[in-house]
Design an enzyme around this catalytic site. Structure first.
Site, PDB file in Angstrom:
ATOM      1  N   ALA A  65       0.862  -1.183   0.000  1.00 38.43           N
ATOM      2  CA  ALA A  65       0.000   0.000   0.000  1.00 38.43           C
ATOM      3  C   ALA A  65       0.899   1.234   0.000  1.00 38.43           C
ATOM      4  O   ALA A  65       2.058   1.170   0.431  1.00 38.43           O
ATOM      5  CB  ALA A  65      -0.900  -0.022   1.229  1.00 38.43           C
ATOM      6  N   GLY A 108       0.770  -5.129   1.076  1.00 37.46           N
ATOM      7  CA  GLY A 108      -0.463  -5.249   0.298  1.00 37.46           C
ATOM      8  C   GLY A 108      -0.231  -5.895  -1.061  1.00 37.46           C
ATOM      9  O   GLY A 108      -1.139  -6.517  -1.620  1.00 37.46           O
ATOM     10  N   GLU A 111      -0.338  -9.478  -0.354  1.00 38.66           N
ATOM     11  CA  GLU A 111      -1.727  -9.846  -0.035  1.00 38.66           C
ATOM     12  C   GLU A 111      -2.584  -9.897  -1.293  1.00 38.66           C
ATOM     13  O   GLU A 111      -3.424 -10.785  -1.457  1.00 38.66           O
ATOM     14  CB  GLU A 111      -2.284  -8.854   0.991  1.00 38.66           C
ATOM     15  CG  GLU A 111      -1.605  -9.045   2.357  1.00 38.66           C
ATOM     16  CD  GLU A 111      -1.850  -7.917   3.344  1.00 38.66           C
ATOM     17  OE1 GLU A 111      -1.800  -6.742   2.932  1.00 38.66           O
ATOM     18  OE2 GLU A 111      -2.083  -8.210   4.529  1.00 38.66           O
ATOM     19  N   GLU A 131       5.299  -4.913   6.980  1.00 42.05           N
ATOM     20  CA  GLU A 131       4.572  -3.870   7.710  1.00 42.05           C
ATOM     21  C   GLU A 131       5.138  -3.632   9.102  1.00 42.05           C
ATOM     22  O   GLU A 131       5.096  -2.526   9.628  1.00 42.05           O
ATOM     23  CB  GLU A 131       3.083  -4.233   7.821  1.00 42.05           C
ATOM     24  CG  GLU A 131       2.319  -4.201   6.508  1.00 42.05           C
ATOM     25  CD  GLU A 131       2.319  -5.534   5.773  1.00 42.05           C
ATOM     26  OE1 GLU A 131       3.198  -6.384   6.035  1.00 42.05           O
ATOM     27  OE2 GLU A 131       1.430  -5.716   4.919  1.00 42.05           O
TER      28      GLU A 131
END
Ligand code: DAK
Length: 257
Positions: A65, A108, A111, A131
């Site tokens: 992200a 992300g 993911e 993260e």
């Protein structure tokens, strides 16, 4: 169809969706995610698209992200943005999605890769959930899908240390289907997509749905679901055609009905 954040190409029976933020290693900002979800949903409704390839470039599938976009947000900002609700819509796409991954698939990006149905990875792929290094934790499946895919101890190490794994480790751990030289990762993903696109579309969709159901249910519930989908296919013209073609020793012609 081409615009700033995504590039979409159509090939016979398949569509290739490419992230287009190379300057930030395809960091997934809100605008890109919104466009991605809308694009995948539109392709899902297109009968001519029977498999989707999602890709970045040689250097990065996606490095996560967009940290710069999230950095100043409060919990309430995050709640109101609700950008992450969009991720759930990707799971509902019925057309199979293959991730063609090279370089970084982090946070992300990892993911999103795991949300896809299959993964073709280049030898230079680096996968991780970093993260923890920026004061947070995975929020879109990195503690759940990753753990189911690789088991507790490996997921725990990745999530708690933020370290990256190589393409070969990802292959051994069952995170990717195959590892190929970087020059051909997209071609290999497209070839796999074309193979799936050549199969009877209704059966493909119901089979994908049944495999995914295994994540959300007991074995008994899953077997029941599988059986119902199996029976349902006997209402399709493609089942009649497929079995008749076998009996007549000819190639089946699928109608997608
Ligand atoms: N966001 C924003 N910009 C990024 C970025 C990211 N994630 N990753 C890289 N960039 C930018 C860099 O800032 C740099 O931009 P400039 O400085 O040139 O303007 C450019 O991309 C090139 O990066 P580097 O110069 O750092 O390149 P290196 O080769 O030296 O290093 C790297 C590559 C991938 C190791 C490094 O860039 C890196 O560590 N990137 C951050 C990786 C990361 O921490 N990713 C996780 C982010 S958090 C959720 C859904 C999703 C998420 C959470 C919840 N829900 C549904 C609830 C996801 C969270 C995350 O992904």
């Amino acid at each position: 169809m081409e615009n700033s954040l995504l590039i979409v190409h159509h090939d016979t029976g398949i569509a290739i969706v490419q992230f287009n933020r190379p300057e930030v290693l395809n960091a997934l900002n809100m605008a890109l995610m919104a466009e991605l979800v809308d694009t995948l949903e539109a392709l899902d409704k297109d009968d001519d698209v029977r498999c989707i390839v999602l890709t970045g470039n040689e250097k990065a599938f996606a490095a996560g992200a967009d940290i710069k976009e999230m950095a100043g947000a409060t919990a309430i900002d995050m709640l109101h943005r609700d950008q992450f609700a969009r991720w759930d819509r990707i799971r509902k796409v019925k057309t199979p999605i293959i991730a063609a991954v090279s370089g970084f698939a982090l946070g992300g990006g990892c993911e999103l890769m795991m949300t896809c149905d299959m993964v073709v990875a280049s030898e230079t792929t680096r996968i991780g959930q970093p993260e923890i290094n920026i004061g947070v934790m995975p929020g879109a499946g990195g503690t759940q899908r990753l753990t189911r895919a690789v088991g507790k101890v490996k997921a725990m190490e990745m999530v708690l240390t933020g370290s990256m794994i190589t393409a070969d480790e990802a292959l051994q751990w069952g995170l990717v289907n195959r590892v190929v030289p970087v020059e051909v990762f997209l071609d290999e993903a497209k070839a796999l997509a074309r193979e799936i696109a050549s199969k009877p579309p209704v059966a493909v969709r119901l089979a994908k749905e049944a495999v995914l159901r295994s994540f959300d249910t007991t074995i008994e519930g899953g077997l029941e679901f599988e059986r119902k989908n199996f029976y349902m296919l006997f209402a399709s013209e493609d089942q009649k055609e497929g079995m008749q073609a076998f009996v007549e020793k000819r190639k089946a012609e699928w109608k997608g009905r």
